[in-house]
Write a protein that holds these residues in place. Structure first.
Motif, PDB file in Angstrom:
ATOM      1  N   TRP A  11       0.905  -1.114   0.110  1.00 52.87           N
ATOM      2  CA  TRP A  11       0.002  -0.143   0.048  1.00 52.87           C
ATOM      3  C   TRP A  11       0.923   1.197  -0.028  1.00 52.87           C
ATOM      4  O   TRP A  11       1.852   1.272   0.648  1.00 52.87           O
ATOM      5  N   LEU A  12       0.291   2.298  -0.659  1.00 53.72           N
ATOM      6  CA  LEU A  12       1.049   3.445  -0.693  1.00 53.72           C
ATOM      7  C   LEU A  12       0.203   4.346   0.435  1.00 53.72           C
ATOM      8  O   LEU A  12      -1.091   4.762   0.219  1.00 53.72           O
ATOM      9  N   GLN A  13       0.606   4.675   1.526  1.00 50.99           N
ATOM     10  CA  GLN A  13      -0.142   5.399   2.430  1.00 50.99           C
ATOM     11  C   GLN A  13      -0.267   6.868   2.274  1.00 50.99           C
ATOM     12  O   GLN A  13       0.773   7.698   1.975  1.00 50.99           O
ATOM     13  N   ILE A  14      -1.262   7.597   2.011  1.00 55.83           N
ATOM     14  CA  ILE A  14      -1.568   8.775   1.605  1.00 55.83           C
ATOM     15  C   ILE A  14      -1.924   9.629   2.842  1.00 55.83           C
ATOM     16  O   ILE A  14      -1.123  10.666   2.868  1.00 55.83           O
ATOM     17  N   ILE A  20      -3.723   3.728  -0.940  1.00 57.76           N
ATOM     18  CA  ILE A  20      -4.014   2.834  -2.225  1.00 57.76           C
ATOM     19  C   ILE A  20      -3.145   1.712  -2.434  1.00 57.76           C
ATOM     20  O   ILE A  20      -1.815   1.739  -2.209  1.00 57.76           O
ATOM     21  N   PRO A  21      -3.570   0.654  -2.969  1.00 57.48           N
ATOM     22  CA  PRO A  21      -2.778  -0.561  -3.499  1.00 57.48           C
ATOM     23  C   PRO A  21      -1.716  -0.091  -4.447  1.00 57.48           C
ATOM     24  O   PRO A  21      -2.025   0.606  -5.379  1.00 57.48           O
ATOM     25  N   HIS A  48       8.614   6.353 -14.858  1.00 56.29           N
ATOM     26  CA  HIS A  48       7.630   6.867 -15.612  1.00 56.29           C
ATOM     27  C   HIS A  48       6.320   6.359 -14.860  1.00 56.29           C
ATOM     28  O   HIS A  48       6.075   5.044 -15.188  1.00 56.29           O
ATOM     29  N   LEU A  49       5.520   7.120 -13.812  1.00 59.85           N
ATOM     30  CA  LEU A  49       4.604   6.492 -13.356  1.00 59.85           C
ATOM     31  C   LEU A  49       3.293   6.927 -13.837  1.00 59.85           C
ATOM     32  O   LEU A  49       3.109   8.195 -14.017  1.00 59.85           O
ATOM     33  N   ARG A  50       2.317   5.822 -13.719  1.00 60.79           N
ATOM     34  CA  ARG A  50       1.116   5.897 -14.357  1.00 60.79           C
ATOM     35  C   ARG A  50       0.173   5.727 -13.301  1.00 60.79           C
ATOM     36  O   ARG A  50       0.146   4.500 -12.713  1.00 60.79           O
ATOM     37  N   PHE A  51      -0.939   6.672 -12.965  1.00 63.53           N
ATOM     38  CA  PHE A  51      -1.850   6.184 -12.146  1.00 63.53           C
ATOM     39  C   PHE A  51      -3.389   6.662 -12.800  1.00 63.53           C
ATOM     40  O   PHE A  51      -3.538   7.760 -12.972  1.00 63.53           O
ATOM     41  N   ALA A  52      -4.093   5.630 -12.744  1.00 66.84           N
ATOM     42  CA  ALA A  52      -5.416   5.735 -13.536  1.00 66.84           C
ATOM     43  C   ALA A  52      -6.488   6.363 -12.472  1.00 66.84           C
ATOM     44  O   ALA A  52      -6.860   5.303 -11.504  1.00 66.84           O
ATOM     45  N   VAL A  53      -6.833   7.415 -12.471  1.00 64.87           N
ATOM     46  CA  VAL A  53      -7.605   8.011 -11.308  1.00 64.87           C
ATOM     47  C   VAL A  53      -9.202   7.568 -11.377  1.00 64.87           C
ATOM     48  O   VAL A  53      -9.486   6.997 -10.330  1.00 64.87           O
ATOM     49  N   LEU A 105      -2.145  13.349  -4.219  1.00 66.31           N
ATOM     50  CA  LEU A 105      -3.294  12.615  -3.781  1.00 66.31           C
ATOM     51  C   LEU A 105      -3.602  13.191  -2.463  1.00 66.31           C
ATOM     52  O   LEU A 105      -4.963  13.228  -1.920  1.00 66.31           O
ATOM     53  N   LEU A 106      -2.755  13.602  -1.453  1.00 62.98           N
ATOM     54  CA  LEU A 106      -2.837  14.085  -0.266  1.00 62.98           C
ATOM     55  C   LEU A 106      -3.627  15.403  -0.382  1.00 62.98           C
ATOM     56  O   LEU A 106      -4.802  15.709   0.357  1.00 62.98           O
ATOM     57  N   GLN A 107      -3.179  16.301  -1.276  1.00 60.30           N
ATOM     58  CA  GLN A 107      -4.022  17.514  -1.482  1.00 60.30           C
ATOM     59  C   GLN A 107      -5.241  17.337  -2.199  1.00 60.30           C
ATOM     60  O   GLN A 107      -6.292  18.184  -1.748  1.00 60.30           O
ATOM     61  N   ALA A 108      -5.577  16.377  -2.821  1.00 55.88           N
ATOM     62  CA  ALA A 108      -7.003  16.043  -3.614  1.00 55.88           C
ATOM     63  C   ALA A 108      -7.691  15.424  -2.476  1.00 55.88           C
ATOM     64  O   ALA A 108      -9.146  15.701  -2.526  1.00 55.88           O
TER      65      ALA A 108
END
Length: 149
Positions: A11-14, A20-21, A48-53, A105-108
């Motif tokens: 997990w990525l702790q926001i 999020i996993p 190159h990081l891609r994250f489908a919101v 993601l923290l800001q959002a």
């Protein structure tokens, strides 16, 4: 902060309530651009990081705020793209990309506080006085003319 970004954790702790996993994040290594000499030309150290919101497990409100933010890193398909090439090693760039994703993601995830009006603005005061004067002029125009004589 760096220990919650390792790829060993699933997990990525926001924030304390949001994570999020890592399976939702796609990372690929590529050659970095720009200056750097021989190392840049032969080592794939950029990430190159891609994250489908839209298809992520983020709460719906967080998704909406992120998609409506107008961030230039968002594609039309709603994929957040982050390119990390600041560091010399692939692992440092991976940590940097995840940290930047975490910050976005923290800001959002934070709900903006709506302003509660506590006193009238200067413009509203002026509008009120202009309307008051206009109404006074209308009423003055209804009076019978004065005859001094």
């Amino acid at each position: 902060m760096a220990d919650n970004l390792t790829t060993a954790t699933p997990w990525l702790q926001i924030s304390s309530r949001l994570a999020i996993p890592l399976t939702e994040i796609e990372m690929t290594a590529m050659r970095a651009q720009g200056a750097g000499g021989q190392n840049v030309n032969k080592v794939s150290s950029a990430i190159h990081l891609r994250f489908a919101v839209a298809s992520s497990s983020l709460p719906e409100g967080c998704k909406q705020r992120l998609l409506a933010s107008g961030d230039q890193r968002l594609t039309r398909d709603g994929v957040l793209v982050i390119k990390a090439q600041q560091y010399r090693t692939q692992e440092q760039n991976r940590q940097d990309a995840l940290a930047r994703l975490q910050a976005i993601l923290l800001q959002a995830s934070q709900v903006p506080v709506t302003r509660i009006a506590t006193r009238p603005t200067l413009a509203s005061k002026r509008r009120r006085l202009v309307d008051k004067q206009r109404r006074a002029d209308i009423k003055t125009g209804r009076k019978a003319p004065r005859h001094d004589g």
